[in-house]
Design an enzyme around this catalytic site. Sequence first.
Site, PDB file in Angstrom:
ATOM      1  N   HIS A 143       1.100 -27.476  19.100  1.00 38.45           N
ATOM      2  CA  HIS A 143       0.697 -27.516  17.695  1.00 38.45           C
ATOM      3  C   HIS A 143       0.217 -26.119  17.317  1.00 38.45           C
ATOM      4  CE1 HIS A 143      -0.884 -28.873  13.904  1.00 38.45           C
ATOM      5  NE2 HIS A 143      -2.068 -28.367  14.195  1.00 38.45           N
ATOM      6  N   ASP A 182       3.626 -25.762  12.520  1.00 39.13           N
ATOM      7  CA  ASP A 182       3.094 -27.066  12.927  1.00 39.13           C
ATOM      8  C   ASP A 182       3.529 -27.447  14.335  1.00 39.13           C
ATOM      9  OD1 ASP A 182       1.495 -29.325  12.528  1.00 39.13           O
ATOM     10  OD2 ASP A 182       3.229 -30.522  11.957  1.00 39.13           O
TER      11      ASP A 182
END
Length: 321
Positions: A143, A182
Amino acid sequence: MKSIRISQLLEDEGHDLRLTLISGTQGLKRTVDSSRIQKPGLALAGFTEHLHPHRVQVFGNTEISYLATLPEDAQRASLAKLFGEEDLACVVVTKALDAPKALVDACEAAGLSLMKTPLLSSEFIQRVQLFLEDALTESSSLHGVLMDVFGVGILLLGKSGIGKSEIALDLVMRGQRLVADDIVDVTRRKGAVYGAGNPVIKHHMEIRGLGIINIKDLFGVSAVREQKKIELVIELQEWDPHQEYDRLGVEDKHLQIVGVDIPLSVVPVRPGRNMATIVEVAARNQLLKLQGHHSAREFAERLNRAIAQGAMRRNLGEEVE
């Protein structure tokens, strides 16, 4: 060590291996753990000293022609010795050649999958090596945000909401390139780590208050990259007045990603700090380090020399007095 099943060779669609199974369905459960391919060659004549286990064995025109020169009993004896020496992965006949019955029977007896491809041996070996290199590389997902900044792959990490995407957008506005936002898919290849965008959200970025935006559509194809080698990790942390942060940068820190140590910088975030500028300076500084110039260490060395020279002058002055 990572390995894949032989059945995945038949299932591949991206490398155009063009494989069909001739016999040996039970051998599809066997595994390959090396991208190296082997042609039996002299092993068919009995010299099996350099035969390696868990490798794909390629039978091309030379091997099939050699077997054709032998009586069937000699073929069976040669193949039984070859397949009995090591725990081989599978056998592939190239150039759409007909597999001798002795080869089919020997593979069945040894529990080996026998496959065929119309490709020439050289072309098939090149393609299957690329397939195995991709399939056997260690991979994971992180992430974060991956950017190409002045040619340096920088991975931005930090908890959700700290501003990674906003920093990346600011960098794109300055002419830098987005690789992934992301979700960053990372793989290890030849001792280096490469990152790419997840296919589902590639080229997209989430900006709170705006929603999902497409960087490629907004800023053009030059604002994105498909993948990039990760050369620096910047971990963003909320500013804590009670925490001591590195102010010199003499000691190098690292973060291990899929087994590879990547240089790490921990950067505190607070209002008033221009984070995009800091990331760009970090990229320039990393380029200097790659060229052998470590600014912090060079400064520390000059400071130590100046302190030592000052102490020496004081000592000389005391001796004169």
